[in-house]
Design a protein around this motif. Sequence first.
Motif, short mmCIF file in Angstrom:
data_model
loop_
_atom_site.label_atom_id
_atom_site.label_comp_id
_atom_site.label_asym_id
_atom_site.label_seq_id
_atom_site.Cartn_x
_atom_site.Cartn_y
_atom_site.Cartn_z
N GLU A 10 0.70 -1.38 0.03
CA GLU A 10 -0.04 -0.05 -0.07
C GLU A 10 0.86 1.20 -0.08
O GLU A 10 0.60 2.18 -0.74
N LYS A 11 1.95 1.27 0.60
CA LYS A 11 2.91 2.40 1.00
C LYS A 11 3.59 2.57 -0.46
O LYS A 11 3.78 3.71 -0.90
N LEU A 12 3.73 1.52 -1.33
CA LEU A 12 4.57 1.72 -2.54
C LEU A 12 3.45 2.25 -3.40
O LEU A 12 3.95 3.15 -4.12
N VAL A 13 2.15 1.90 -3.44
CA VAL A 13 1.33 2.66 -4.43
C VAL A 13 0.95 4.01 -3.85
O VAL A 13 0.91 4.77 -4.81
N ALA A 14 1.10 4.27 -2.64
CA ALA A 14 0.92 5.59 -2.30
C ALA A 14 1.93 6.34 -2.71
O ALA A 14 1.72 7.81 -3.05
N LYS A 15 3.37 5.95 -2.85
CA LYS A 15 4.31 6.57 -3.51
C LYS A 15 4.17 6.97 -4.90
O LYS A 15 4.51 8.13 -5.22
N GLY A 16 3.43 6.15 -5.58
CA GLY A 16 3.23 6.23 -7.11
C GLY A 16 2.27 7.55 -7.06
O GLY A 16 2.29 8.37 -8.09
N VAL A 17 1.22 7.44 -6.04
CA VAL A 17 0.18 8.24 -6.35
C VAL A 17 0.79 9.67 -6.05
O VAL A 17 0.53 10.88 -6.63
N GLU A 18 1.56 9.73 -5.00
CA GLU A 18 2.27 10.87 -4.62
C GLU A 18 2.96 11.63 -5.88
O GLU A 18 3.09 12.82 -6.18
N LYS A 19 3.75 10.63 -6.51
CA LYS A 19 4.68 11.10 -7.88
C LYS A 19 3.60 11.76 -8.79
O LYS A 19 4.17 12.84 -9.39
N ALA A 20 2.79 10.89 -9.10
CA ALA A 20 1.68 11.33 -10.08
C ALA A 20 1.15 12.64 -9.78
O ALA A 20 0.98 13.64 -10.57
N ARG A 21 0.81 13.18 -8.65
CA ARG A 21 0.11 14.31 -8.24
C ARG A 21 1.40 15.48 -8.39
O ARG A 21 1.04 16.57 -8.83
N LYS A 22 2.35 15.12 -7.96
CA LYS A 22 3.53 15.93 -8.14
C LYS A 22 3.76 16.34 -9.45
O LYS A 22 4.17 17.61 -10.00
N GLU A 23 3.71 15.58 -10.53
CA GLU A 23 4.05 15.73 -11.80
C GLU A 23 2.60 15.63 -12.72
O GLU A 23 2.71 16.03 -13.70
N ASN A 24 1.57 16.21 -12.02
CA ASN A 24 0.56 16.47 -12.73
C ASN A 24 0.01 15.29 -13.51
O ASN A 24 -0.29 15.57 -14.90
N LYS A 25 0.06 14.12 -13.44
CA LYS A 25 -0.16 12.91 -14.08
C LYS A 25 -1.28 12.23 -13.82
O LYS A 25 -1.37 12.09 -12.47
N LYS A 26 -1.92 11.53 -14.50
CA LYS A 26 -2.79 10.47 -14.10
C LYS A 26 -2.35 8.97 -14.13
O LYS A 26 -1.28 8.77 -14.86
N ILE A 27 -3.07 8.16 -13.55
CA ILE A 27 -2.48 6.77 -13.53
C ILE A 27 -3.47 5.68 -14.03
O ILE A 27 -4.58 5.88 -13.65
N ILE A 28 -2.88 4.71 -14.81
CA ILE A 28 -3.47 3.65 -15.16
C ILE A 28 -3.14 2.51 -14.38
O ILE A 28 -1.96 2.03 -14.55
N PRO A 29 -3.81 1.84 -13.33
CA PRO A 29 -3.48 0.88 -12.56
C PRO A 29 -3.56 -0.63 -13.46
O PRO A 29 -4.77 -1.11 -13.06
N LEU A 30 -2.71 -1.19 -14.10
CA LEU A 30 -3.07 -2.25 -14.43
C LEU A 30 -2.66 -3.60 -13.78
O LEU A 30 -3.16 -4.52 -13.85
N CYS A 31 -1.84 -3.17 -12.76
CA CYS A 31 -1.45 -4.15 -11.84
C CYS A 31 -2.42 -4.68 -11.06
O CYS A 31 -3.23 -3.49 -10.52
#
Length: 90
Positions: A50-71
């Motif tokens: 969960e912490k790893l996914v949260a880190k990805g969300v944090e990165k996306a927010r910082k870079e103004n990106k959207k995430i496609i969660p295929l995993c």
Amino acid sequence: MEIVEEKNRFALKDGDKEIGEMTWSDAGTERMIIDHTFVDPSYRGQGLAEKLVAKGVEKARKENKKIIPLCPFAKKEFEQKPEYRDVWNR
């Protein structure tokens, strides 16, 4: 334990030992695809994936990106956490 960002991945480390990772690929300049999340079986049940996914969300927010969660794990996290809807590319 610490999470270290490397090229297109977050590595989860316990000292010198790598115990997990979350990887992504870029889909253009505005999206990232989370394609893999893994935590060593002996470390499971501690909320580390969960912490790893949260880190990805944090990165996306910082870079103004959207995430496609295929995993499958990341997809489940997005389905269960309304706070991730701002970065979810559905």
